[in-house]
Scaffold this motif. Structure first.
Motif, PDB file in Angstrom:
ATOM      1  N   LEU A  11       0.648  -1.134   0.137  1.00  0.00           N
ATOM      2  CA  LEU A  11      -0.164  -0.149   0.062  1.00  0.00           C
ATOM      3  C   LEU A  11       0.836   1.075   0.017  1.00  0.00           C
ATOM      4  O   LEU A  11       1.998   1.227   0.793  1.00  0.00           O
ATOM      5  CB  LEU A  11      -0.997  -0.084   1.217  1.00  0.00           C
ATOM      6  CG  LEU A  11      -1.595   1.339   1.424  1.00  0.00           C
ATOM      7  CD1 LEU A  11      -2.815   1.708   0.460  1.00  0.00           C
ATOM      8  CD2 LEU A  11      -2.409   0.923   3.061  1.00  0.00           C
ATOM      9  N   GLN A  13       0.901   5.879  -0.912  1.00  0.00           N
ATOM     10  CA  GLN A  13       0.043   7.255  -1.115  1.00  0.00           C
ATOM     11  C   GLN A  13       0.300   7.295  -2.778  1.00  0.00           C
ATOM     12  O   GLN A  13       1.148   6.983  -3.199  1.00  0.00           O
ATOM     13  CB  GLN A  13       0.445   7.946  -0.349  1.00  0.00           C
ATOM     14  CG  GLN A  13      -0.187   8.009   0.908  1.00  0.00           C
ATOM     15  CD  GLN A  13       0.084   9.072   2.042  1.00  0.00           C
ATOM     16  OE1 GLN A  13       1.128  10.051   1.790  1.00  0.00           O
ATOM     17  NE2 GLN A  13      -0.818   9.174   2.812  1.00  0.00           N
ATOM     18  N   PRO A  87      -3.745   6.143  -8.136  1.00  0.00           N
ATOM     19  CA  PRO A  87      -4.988   5.359  -7.472  1.00  0.00           C
ATOM     20  C   PRO A  87      -5.251   4.486  -8.784  1.00  0.00           C
ATOM     21  O   PRO A  87      -5.693   3.311  -8.225  1.00  0.00           O
ATOM     22  CB  PRO A  87      -6.240   6.455  -7.002  1.00  0.00           C
ATOM     23  CG  PRO A  87      -5.571   7.454  -6.729  1.00  0.00           C
ATOM     24  CD  PRO A  87      -4.449   7.708  -7.648  1.00  0.00           C
ATOM     25  N   THR A  90      -4.025   0.941  -8.770  1.00  0.00           N
ATOM     26  CA  THR A  90      -4.425  -0.122  -7.962  1.00  0.00           C
ATOM     27  C   THR A  90      -4.740  -1.345  -8.651  1.00  0.00           C
ATOM     28  O   THR A  90      -5.513  -1.482  -9.595  1.00  0.00           O
ATOM     29  CB  THR A  90      -5.317   0.294  -6.986  1.00  0.00           C
ATOM     30  OG1 THR A  90      -5.105   1.243  -6.325  1.00  0.00           O
ATOM     31  CG2 THR A  90      -6.010  -0.647  -6.198  1.00  0.00           C
ATOM     32  N   ALA A 118      -1.918  -1.420  -3.994  1.00  0.00           N
ATOM     33  CA  ALA A 118      -2.733  -0.566  -3.842  1.00  0.00           C
ATOM     34  C   ALA A 118      -2.409   0.916  -3.537  1.00  0.00           C
ATOM     35  O   ALA A 118      -1.286   1.186  -2.710  1.00  0.00           O
ATOM     36  CB  ALA A 118      -3.648  -0.777  -2.449  1.00  0.00           C
ATOM     37  N   SER A 120      -3.530   4.611  -2.318  1.00  0.00           N
ATOM     38  CA  SER A 120      -4.355   5.652  -1.860  1.00  0.00           C
ATOM     39  C   SER A 120      -4.397   7.055  -2.262  1.00  0.00           C
ATOM     40  O   SER A 120      -3.266   7.513  -2.680  1.00  0.00           O
ATOM     41  CB  SER A 120      -4.263   5.500  -0.344  1.00  0.00           C
ATOM     42  OG  SER A 120      -3.138   5.980   0.118  1.00  0.00           O
ATOM     43  N   SER A 121      -5.617   7.525  -2.242  1.00  0.00           N
ATOM     44  CA  SER A 121      -5.658   9.111  -2.905  1.00  0.00           C
ATOM     45  C   SER A 121      -5.544   9.915  -1.769  1.00  0.00           C
ATOM     46  O   SER A 121      -5.384   9.934  -0.412  1.00  0.00           O
ATOM     47  CB  SER A 121      -6.983   9.295  -3.598  1.00  0.00           C
ATOM     48  OG  SER A 121      -7.974   9.236  -2.741  1.00  0.00           O
TER      49      SER A 121
END
Length: 121
Positions: A11, A13, A87, A90, A118, A120-121
């Motif tokens: 994960l 950002q 994003p 992903t 993954a 993330s926004s």
């Protein structure tokens, strides 16, 4: 028995970076093209990047300028350096390689088990 094992997913950002690795192991005689594909939920698997045995590369338009594929033939390993992640990157990322096993006259396409990325926004 030939297998591909991926690592490096996780994960991150948006704007961040990840590096995926895929190592081929087993009774390998030679490896031709190697590549990375991805599959997002509800979508078909798509090519991300591919590198030939001679080092020629091609990329999906969506990742050009952000992702770099490379390989270490001595380690039977292919890498995907992913920068400026978005994003929409992903997905589950799959390694693929065209491998000729020892004592076989044929080349087969092998797949790894996949690694989740993954963003993330």
């Amino acid at each position: 028995q030939v297998q591909l094992v991926e690592s490096g997913g996780g994960l991150v950002q948006a704007g961040g970076s990840l590096r995926l690795s895929c190592a081929a192991s087993g009774s390998i005689f030679s490896i031709n093209g190697m590549g990375w594909y991805r599959q997002a939920p509800g979508k078909q698997r798509e090519l991300v990047a591919r590198i030939s045995g001679g080092g020629s590369t091609n990329y999906a338009d969506s990742v050009k300028g952000r992702f770099t594929i490379s390989r270490d033939n001595a380690k039977n390993t292919v890498y995907l350096q992913m920068n400026s992640l978005k994003p929409e990157d992903t997905a589950v990322y799959y390694c693929n390689a065209d491998i000729r096993a020892v004592a076989s006259p044929f080349t087969y396409s092998y797949w790894g088990q996949g690694t989740q990325v993954a963003v993330s926004s």
